[in-house]
Write an enzyme that holds these catalytic residues in place. Structure first.
Site: not given
Length: 307
Positions: A183, A252
């Protein structure tokens, strides 16, 4: 309990969903539509109220969700929040029933997946790291890609859940962090593509080429990408920057990818620049906008009118 049987879940199980935000709410609603009883919690009371309107059972704490549920799912914004929700004294780990299956759909650092898995095992619980890709639209339409890491038996126990909330389901191995690693690589590429789309369209407009014309040609050329399609057709063309995936969340994830690269000893020659770039864009005031607002940031810098 039914969920301990190898294979499919059953709708007699009680599900818990902690984190009813842009992703978690539509995912939990899809589980409700499938006939499950779902307990939910979020620190945002409006999200809980919406969840209750959809038929969910809103509870005042994560602890109570854990106590009531057989399968407990989380979709939370940062690794820090995930760690708190799982490990705090009033968190999931200390109040889930023995044998419960814990599924974290959040994007965190791989080390946290490994840590949560280890602690879950020590407490007689089961854990899967299962980050998702596809954004809010994918969550609403249950077309998410789900990248699952964890033991085969646990994956099978959660497989029906995955089929309800997603479309492309990958069991990637027994490591609880393998899905997260993939991911983060995915979102590293998203960072590249999002800035590339912004630069391409702004430069084209500066030369007098309308963004629609540019998209029509490039979407039928090697410049085509799913991020170009998403960012342009769903957001930029409609002058809508409500966050499907915010700039701050992309930032992030890019920082997490940077940390992962440092651990592996791989220099991110462009990736490191992207972290600084998206930090600047966030500080410009676009942090809570959808990541496609990267385009607005560059237009502001170039002093040209919007599409």
């Amino acid at each position: 309990m039914n969920f301990q049987v190898r294979g499919r879940s059953t709708m007699t199980e009680k599900l818990g969903f902690i984190g009813l935000g842009n992703m978690g709410l539509p995912m939990s609603v899809n589980l409700l539509k499938a006939g499950y009883k779902v307990y939910g919690f979020d620190t945002n009371s409006q999200a809980v109220e919406q969840f209750k309107k959809e038929g969910g059972v809103g509870l005042p704490t994560a602890k109570e969700v854990a106590e009531q549920s057989d399968i407990i799912m989380t979709s939370l914004p940062t690794p820090q929040v995930v760690e708190q929700v799982y490990k705090a004294e009033q968190g999931i780990m200390h109040h889930a029933k023995k044998g419960s299956l814990l599924i974290d759909f959040s994007t965190v650092n791989p080390e946290l997946n490994d840590s949560l898995h280890k602690e879950a095992q020590s407490l007689g619980l089961r854990y899967l790291g299962a980050p998702v890709s596809g954004g809010v639209i994918g969550a609403i339409h249950a077309t998410l890609t789900i990248m699952v890491g964890g033991e085969e038996e646990n994956y099978q126990a959660g497989s029906e859940i995955f089929r309800i909330v997603g479309k492309n389901i990958f069991h990637l191995g027994t490591s609880p962090s393998v899905g997260t690693r993939i991911k983060l690589l995915n979102n590293l590429m998203i960072g590249f593509y999002t800035e590339a789309v912004a630069e391409t369209i702004v430069l084209g407009e500066k030369m007098g080429i309308h963004a629609d014309t540019l998209y029509e040609v490039l979407s039928n050329s090697y410049g085509q990408s799913r991020i170009y399609e998403r960012n342009y057709l769903e957001y930029m063309k409609n002058d809508n920057y409500q966050p499907g995936f915010s700039t701050n969340l992309l930032l992030k994830d890019l920082k997490l990818a940077q940390d992962m690269a440092e651990e592996a000893g791989v220099p991110l020659r462009i990736g490191e620049k992207l972290v600084n770039l998206y930090r600047d864009i966030s500080q410009q005031g676009y942090g809570e906008h959808d990541m496609s607002a990267t385009y607005l940031s560059l237009k502001e810098q170039c002093k040209i009118e919007q599409i």
